[in-house]
Write a protein that holds these residues in place. Structure first.
Motif, PDB file in Angstrom:
ATOM      1  N   ILE A  41       0.834  -1.207   0.000  1.00 44.34           N
ATOM      2  CA  ILE A  41       0.000   0.000   0.000  1.00 44.34           C
ATOM      3  C   ILE A  41       0.862   1.248   0.000  1.00 44.34           C
ATOM      4  CG2 ILE A  41      -1.545   1.354   1.463  1.00 44.34           C
ATOM      5  CD1 ILE A  41      -3.073  -1.107   2.094  1.00 44.34           C
ATOM      6  N   ILE A  42       1.851   1.300   0.883  1.00 37.37           N
ATOM      7  CA  ILE A  42       2.717   2.479   0.945  1.00 37.37           C
ATOM      8  C   ILE A  42       3.499   2.633  -0.349  1.00 37.37           C
ATOM      9  CG2 ILE A  42       4.755   3.424   2.106  1.00 37.37           C
ATOM     10  CD1 ILE A  42       3.635   2.430   4.716  1.00 37.37           C
ATOM     11  N   SER A  71       2.508   1.771  -3.314  1.00 39.12           N
ATOM     12  CA  SER A  71       1.585   2.309  -4.316  1.00 39.12           C
ATOM     13  C   SER A  71       1.309   3.790  -4.084  1.00 39.12           C
ATOM     14  CB  SER A  71       0.270   1.522  -4.293  1.00 39.12           C
ATOM     15  OG  SER A  71       0.478   0.162  -4.614  1.00 39.12           O
ATOM     16  N   LEU A  72       1.190   4.198  -2.821  1.00 43.69           N
ATOM     17  CA  LEU A  72       0.834   5.579  -2.520  1.00 43.69           C
ATOM     18  C   LEU A  72       1.950   6.552  -2.843  1.00 43.69           C
ATOM     19  CD1 LEU A  72      -1.070   5.215   0.883  1.00 43.69           C
ATOM     20  CD2 LEU A  72      -2.034   5.498  -1.405  1.00 43.69           C
ATOM     21  N   TYR A  87      -3.475   4.120  -8.130  1.00 45.01           N
ATOM     22  CA  TYR A  87      -3.888   5.132  -7.148  1.00 45.01           C
ATOM     23  C   TYR A  87      -2.682   5.562  -6.326  1.00 45.01           C
ATOM     24  CZ  TYR A  87      -8.776   4.253  -8.257  1.00 45.01           C
ATOM     25  OH  TYR A  87      -9.980   4.147  -8.903  1.00 45.01           O
ATOM     26  N   GLU A  88      -2.579   6.878  -6.124  1.00 52.01           N
ATOM     27  CA  GLU A  88      -1.464   7.453  -5.385  1.00 52.01           C
ATOM     28  C   GLU A  88      -1.987   8.483  -4.399  1.00 52.01           C
ATOM     29  OE1 GLU A  88       1.230   9.006  -8.332  1.00 52.01           O
ATOM     30  OE2 GLU A  88       0.655   7.374  -9.685  1.00 52.01           O
ATOM     31  N   LEU A  89      -1.073   9.034  -3.630  1.00 51.75           N
ATOM     32  CA  LEU A  89      -1.412  10.037  -2.623  1.00 51.75           C
ATOM     33  C   LEU A  89      -1.113  11.427  -3.179  1.00 51.75           C
ATOM     34  CD1 LEU A  89      -2.487   9.974   0.305  1.00 51.75           C
ATOM     35  CD2 LEU A  89      -0.115  10.249   1.064  1.00 51.75           C
ATOM     36  N   TYR A 127      -4.868  15.245   2.001  1.00 50.19           N
ATOM     37  CA  TYR A 127      -4.169  14.211   1.233  1.00 50.19           C
ATOM     38  C   TYR A 127      -5.190  13.165   0.814  1.00 50.19           C
ATOM     39  CZ  TYR A 127       0.147  16.363   2.814  1.00 50.19           C
ATOM     40  OH  TYR A 127       1.167  17.254   3.051  1.00 50.19           O
ATOM     41  N   ILE A 179      -6.433   9.873  -1.915  1.00 51.09           N
ATOM     42  CA  ILE A 179      -6.018   8.751  -2.765  1.00 51.09           C
ATOM     43  C   ILE A 179      -6.836   8.817  -4.043  1.00 51.09           C
ATOM     44  CG2 ILE A 179      -5.870   6.246  -2.966  1.00 51.09           C
ATOM     45  CD1 ILE A 179      -5.598   6.073   0.034  1.00 51.09           C
ATOM     46  N   ILE A 235      -9.537   2.010   2.877  1.00 53.67           N
ATOM     47  CA  ILE A 235      -8.751   2.444   1.716  1.00 53.67           C
ATOM     48  C   ILE A 235      -8.451   1.301   0.758  1.00 53.67           C
ATOM     49  CG2 ILE A 235      -7.686   4.292   3.050  1.00 53.67           C
ATOM     50  CD1 ILE A 235      -5.129   2.619   3.104  1.00 53.67           C
ATOM     51  N   LEU A 282      -5.964  -1.845  -3.738  1.00 50.92           N
ATOM     52  CA  LEU A 282      -6.124  -0.493  -3.213  1.00 50.92           C
ATOM     53  C   LEU A 282      -7.247   0.221  -3.960  1.00 50.92           C
ATOM     54  CD1 LEU A 282      -4.955   1.706  -1.306  1.00 50.92           C
ATOM     55  CD2 LEU A 282      -3.427   2.364  -3.186  1.00 50.92           C
ATOM     56  N   HIS A 283      -8.123   0.851  -3.197  1.00 47.51           N
ATOM     57  CA  HIS A 283      -9.227   1.642  -3.744  1.00 47.51           C
ATOM     58  C   HIS A 283      -9.992   0.855  -4.813  1.00 47.51           C
ATOM     59  CE1 HIS A 283     -11.701   4.862  -5.161  1.00 47.51           C
ATOM     60  NE2 HIS A 283     -11.019   5.819  -4.582  1.00 47.51           N
TER      61      HIS A 283
END
Length: 1127
Positions: free
Chosen positions: A473-474, A476-477, A561-563, A623, A625, A967, A1001-1002
């Motif tokens: 997850i991190i 990808s973000l 998907y990103e942050l 912030y 996603i 998330i 994710l998402h």
């Protein structure tokens, strides 16, 4: 006898005493005058050196010396010097005289100054020229010899050698010395030959003319004698032809003195030129084009650049640059200047030549400690300095110390030359060196960001053992360059998956119709035949025409998907709760708001999921996603009027969440001011860089546990289950323990077993070690001496009952190789790979989290993987990485780039891993009074009320009832893609359970979640406690309602006139009765499940025996059809 004492004579007479006083006073006056003179000379010398005026004087001296040489050459021609030139020459001579007197005055040893070579050059050039130009000497014959002395002024140009030496300009200095010696030899000998030959010519010209007039035979020299005097260019021409050994013979010396000079010229050339060429060759070989390179913004004043330092690997540099220039960050004009002590390696040179970096990245060979190299990189104009460390260095202490010194040198240089503070992003290996950096700064710097490799790495590995998938997850973000998203790919992943789903749904419908004998559809058009399956079973075609497995399509859609950091305007969201805004953005724009920047106590702090916070009258940065950077209007132009919502789609009806509140805080203004003042004081006290463990936020004991009490010599006690095994021991292991002992975990706290053959360090008198002293106050930590490569040691650690296993990679400093081809970056992963394969083969139900030095090592962990596909798509598309089992070092290189664009990203990651554990309880108490909270990432089962619901419904339910933000999803088995909650057709349950889970994710709003799925949620405490508390509140609410229905206000008579029973007591009796019935039902259900399990096993055995009689061709055809319609 009497003693007569005679008077002693005075030591000094009165006259002598006065004389002595006068002498002392005179000596003091002399000393004072000398001190005054000396102090003036020293102050003048200091001024000339510090202001670099001395360098300017040297340069002017060299230019004027060269001009005097030109004036000499002009005098050799008819009407060579005019009166104006003569006056200029006189002024130059006066200036040079003043220059000589100045340096004579400030010299420490004036006698040495008088006798040095440069002083003699001044004597023989200044005095004769002054006598002639001041018309003290008017005789033409004498003037000729006196003016000849000017040419020796060319020797003064050599003073520039000190100028280049002081600036460490080695190559320029070698160029200068070589060219100077050649020019000095040519010019001075040419001038001397000109004087000698013209004297002979003047003495013999009349005789030669007489012989020519009377037809007298001439000698060879007389025949080649010109009719007029030689000029300077004639002798210059002769000197060059002689030095280059061409020798045309048209001009040659005719006198003995001239011939002797030619011999001297050749000797000087042979003695000096080769030595200078050799020195020049040495200096040239020691330098490269990169050591002479200068950064230039090419006239674009608005172009900023990043100074990139450190000895990171070429792959780390490539990761940073790729992330830096990704389109997600906008069309940036920022350049990158890389400075390192060596020239680029072959791998680095290939990276620099790539089209996306060629015109934006400049490589400079230099040392940040030297100001001249920082000047070449225009460090004082840089927007930021980023220092990447070598994460696989053999000596991490030396690596960190070098990077800290480089950081301090850059900051000092920028502060001196531009009077501003340089923003710095520093990557260190050891966490304890963060204190060293901030201590060396001597002041608190709020703009610098220090990221510790081992600290974040160990915390991520620990968090992954209780929340598997957080690494993925991190990654990808914070990573933009994923396979799932190209630079220009702005398509909505949700719509892409929906189109694929609809396509295969139509294919399946057509297949069913054709099997029923239908040939025409409802529109009387022929039904198309399904496409043929030319791919492997279980693969499907995406929109790009590539065949992929279904889990890859789902996982890949999540990697897009990103942050992103977005602006939330106060005029749009003021008075709304954070969780309501989060719900509105999700329903209307598909954005998941995970964190918020809030100005509090005059500081900007970031909070992850402050669900109860109410937006005040200031703009906030959030912030979110999303698959692309949201536009400003996309967020701040949402219609929040209750009467104009789009009611056509119930999922986008946001009326329920538009509940503006008048008071932002539940406390009065005076109390709010007091809280801010207290918070500002606490934050100032807590801003020290030295992070001591705050045991009040962790599960710990009051007294340290002795090391001998923690050692397990035999087998682990049978009462210990669901524990976490750590394979390996490293310095700073407390950073791995902290996330596993945070009080925010609640019921998820588990025992920790450290399995390692390595020593914990030298023992003290109490039997403890330095490593153990860091963790001896945490609860339930045990030590077993052994190796994960030995099955017997794993059995001693009860691995079959363990929850997770963390495998730590071996570092260079712990390797036993001698460095001669033994240990390399590739071999660091060997032990970790063998441990992973051993545990995976024997223990299927244990979560494995391993650290790898290189991404390519994942190839050894994949069973039956397609190497060609992994090289094309990237190893992060492999199943182990998708499940969150792998940590790779490149994650932190991308994080360094993200920290440049979003400075608060490191605080968000800290909260995702640690929650509020790193914040003192006094500060958290004030935060809670202000409706602020810090949330961590948890993995939970789908709540019962959310099973078989769409993701949008689950998101809304969790946020509305539990204050949890969902998330992503952790897919633990292959469910039907969108078509319901069934199982994969054509696959047995045993085959499905052997497949690894993966992170999604998402996921799309419309996807239905299965009971086997798990949710990634952001919550400020243990989600199980949150859900249980919510259920208790609901139960109490139902209890109150039922009591009111049964008893009325105070109570009622039931069962006759004598029986007054309270409704509350009756309700409790009913609850006990219901509990007994539920227990009996569970007992019966358990018995039925046991029978069903036995029957299922028998049925599976019968199916296996039946499958042996089925034809292979028929079996393959059935499986191909089922895989094709798996969607």
């Amino acid at each position: 006898m009497s003693i007569i004492q005679e008077e002693e004579p005075p030591l000094f007479k009165t006259s002598d005493s006065n004389f002595t006083k006068r002498k002392i006073e005179e000596d003091e006056d002399i000393k004072k005058s000398e001190v005054i003179k000396t102090s003036i000379a020293l102050r003048l010398t200091k001024y000339l050196v510090t202001t670099r005026t001395e360098d300017g004087i040297e340069f002017i001296n060299a230019v004027l010396s060269f001009i005097l040489t030109i004036f000499f050459a002009l005098d050799t021609y008819p009407n060579g010097t005019s009166s104006v030139i003569q006056y200029i020459e006189l002024v130059i001579v006066i200036y040079l005289s003043a220059d000589y007197l100045l340096f004579f005055y400030i010299s420490e040893n004036r006698l040495f100054f008088i006798l040095q070579a440069q002083s003699f050059v001044s004597y023989i050039t200044i005095i004769p020229t002054f006598l002639v130009r001041a018309k003290v000497v008017t005789d033409a014959y004498k003037m000729k010899y006196l003016l000849f002395c000017r040419v020796f002024r060319f020797f003064s140009i050599f003073r520039l050698d000190k100028f280049f030496s002081r600036r460490n300009m080695g190559l320029v200095r070698a160029y200068f010395r070589l060219i100077y010696i050649i020019l000095a030899t040519v010019i001075i000998f040419a001038a001397a030959l000109l004087l000698v030959e013209n004297n002979w010519l003047n003495d013999n010209i009349k005789g030669i003319q007489f012989k020519k007039a009377n037809n007298i035979t001439l000698t060879y020299d007389e025949k080649n004698t010109p009719d007029d005097e030689y000029q300077f260019h004639d002798m210059l021409y002769f000197m060059i032809t002689t030095i280059t050994t061409v020798g045309y013979g048209d001009i040659y010396p005719k006198t003995v003195y001239g011939q002797m000079m030619c011999i001297g010229i050749i000797i000087v050339i042979l003695a000096l030129i080769p030595s200078q060429l050799s020195e020049f060759s040495k200096v040239s070989n020691l330098t490269t084009i990169y050591s002479r390179k200068y950064y230039s913004n090419k006239g674009k004043k608005d172009t900023k650049h990043i100074l990139l330092l450190g000895d990171a690997s070429a792959e780390a540099i490539k990761t940073f640059l790729t992330e830096c220039y990704h389109s997600d960050h906008g069309v940036t004009e920022t350049n990158v200047v890389i400075m390192r002590n060596s020239q680029p390696s072959e791998e680095m040179a290939i990276i620099l030549k790539q089209a996306q970096f060629e015109n934006k990245v400049t490589y400079i060979e230099g040392n940040p400690i030297h100001h001249k190299d920082l000047k070449r990189s225009m460090a004082d104009k840089a927007k930021c300095c980023v220092i990447l460390s070598n994460q696989f260095c053999r000596n991490p202490i030396l690596e960190d110390q070098r990077n800290i010194l480089n950081a301090l040198a850059v900051k000092k240089y920028v502060r001196t030359h531009s009077q501003k503070e340089m923003r710095l992003c520093l990557q260190l290996v050891k966490p304890e060196h963060k204190d060293l950096y901030f201590t060396a700064l001597l002041n608190t710097n709020k703009i610098d960001q220090v990221l510790c490799v081992e600290e974040l790495k160990l915390q991520l590995l620990a968090k992954s053992s209780i929340c598997p998938g957080i690494i993925t997850i991190i990654w990808s973000l914070i990573t933009s360059n994923t396979t799932g998203a190209s630079d220009n790919d702005d398509d909505d992943p949700e719509m892409e998956l929906l189109s694929i789903h609809n396509y295969f749904k139509d294919q399946r419908s057509n297949y069913d119709k054709l099997n029923l004998g239908q040939t025409m559809n409802s529109n009387n058009q022929p039904i198309p035949k399904p496409i043929s399956q030319n791919q492997k079973p279980g693969f499907f075609m995406d929109k790009k025409g590539e065949w992929k497995e279904r889990w890859q399509l789902q996982y890949e859609s999540g990697t897009k998907y990103e942050l992103y950091r977005v602006m939330l305007k106060q005029d749009k969201f003021e008075g709304l709760k954070y969780k309501d805004i989060c719900m509105i953005l999700f329903l209307k724009r598909g954005l998941i708001l995970v964190a918020l920047e809030i100005k509090i106590a005059s500081q900007i702090k970031v909070f992850v999921n402050p669900s109860e916070y109410i937006f005040d009258s200031e703009d906030h940065c959030g912030y979110v996603i999303h698959h692309k950077n949201p536009e400003f209007d996309e967020i701040n132009k949402i219609d929040l009027s209750r009467n104009t919502n789009n009611n056509q789609n119930d999922s986008e009806n946001i009326n329920e969440y538009i509940n503006r509140q008048e008071g932002v805080h539940s406390i009065n203004k005076k109390e709010f001011i007091n809280l801010n003042e207290n918070l500002a004081r606490l934050l100032a006290e807590d801003h020290s860089s030295q992070k001591q463990i705050n045991y009040e936020n962790f599960f710990s004991t009051k007294k340290p546990m002795p090391l001998n009490a923690a050692r397990i010599k035999n087998k682990l006690d049978k009462s210990i289950e669901g524990h976490i095994i750590v394979c390996g021991i490293v310095k700073g292991i407390k950073n791995l323990i902290l996330p596993l002992r945070s009080k925010t975990l609640g019921s998820q706290r588990r025992p920790i077993i450290i399995l390692s053959n390595e020593n914990l360090g030298d023992e003290d008198l109490n039997g403890d070690t330095f490593i153990w002293s860091e963790i001896n106050r945490f609860e339930e930590i045990y030590i077993i001496k052994g190796s994960a490569l030995n099955p017997a040691d794993l059995e001693r650690a009860r691995v079959q009952k363990a929850k997770a296993i963390i495998i730590l990679a071996k570092s260079y400093e712990n390797s036993n190789t001698n460095g001669s081809g033994g240990s390399s970056q590739n071999m660091l992963d060997a032990d970790a790979i063998f441990m992973y394969k051993t545990i995976e083969a024997n223990y299927k139900n244990v979560i494995i989290v391993t650290e790898l030095a290189q991404m390519g090592a994942i190839a050894f962990l994949v069973q039956g993987g397609n190497e060609e596909n992994y090289q094309k798509q990237g190893y992060f598309m492999s199943r182990p990485f998708a499940s969150g089992e792998i940590y790779v070092s490149s994650l932190l290189d991308s994080l360094m780039c993200q920290a440049y664009y979003s400075p608060k990203i490191t605080e968000i990651l800290d909260q995702l891993i640690m929650g509020s554990a790193n914040t003192p309880e006094k500060i958290m108490k004030i935060y809670r009074q202000l409706n602020l909270s810090q949330s961590s990432l948890f993995l939970i089962e789908v709540p019962k009320k959310c099973t078989n619901l769409s993701f949008a419904s689950v998101f809304e339910t969790c946020l509305k009832h539990f204050n949890m933000i969902v998330i992503g999803v952790y897919k633990r088995q292959f469910d039907d893609f969108y078509m319901g909650n069934g199982q994969n057709k054509g696959e047995s349950r045993e085959f499905r359970n052997n497949k690894k889970p993966y992170v999604w994710l998402h996921p799309p709003k419309f996807i239905e979640l299965s009971i086997h799925d798990e949710l990634f949620v952001l919550c400020d405490k243990d989600p199980k406690e949150t859900i249980a508390a919510s259920s208790t509140d609901n139960l109490k609410s139902d209890h109150t309602r039922m009591t009111h229905d049964l008893t009325g206000r105070n109570g009622m008579r039931i069962g006759g006139p004598g029986g007054l029973i309270s409704g509350e007591k009756l309700l409790k009796n009913e609850e006990k009765k219901q509990q007994k019935e539920n227990i009996q039902k569970l007992t019966n259900l358990n018995s039925m499940l046991q029978d069903l399990l036995f029957s299922t096993k028998e049925l599976a055995n019968n199916v296996d025996r039946t499958n042996e009689y089925i034809s292979n061709d028929l079996g393959l055809k059935i499986k191909s059809d089922l895989d094709f319609f798996e969607f």
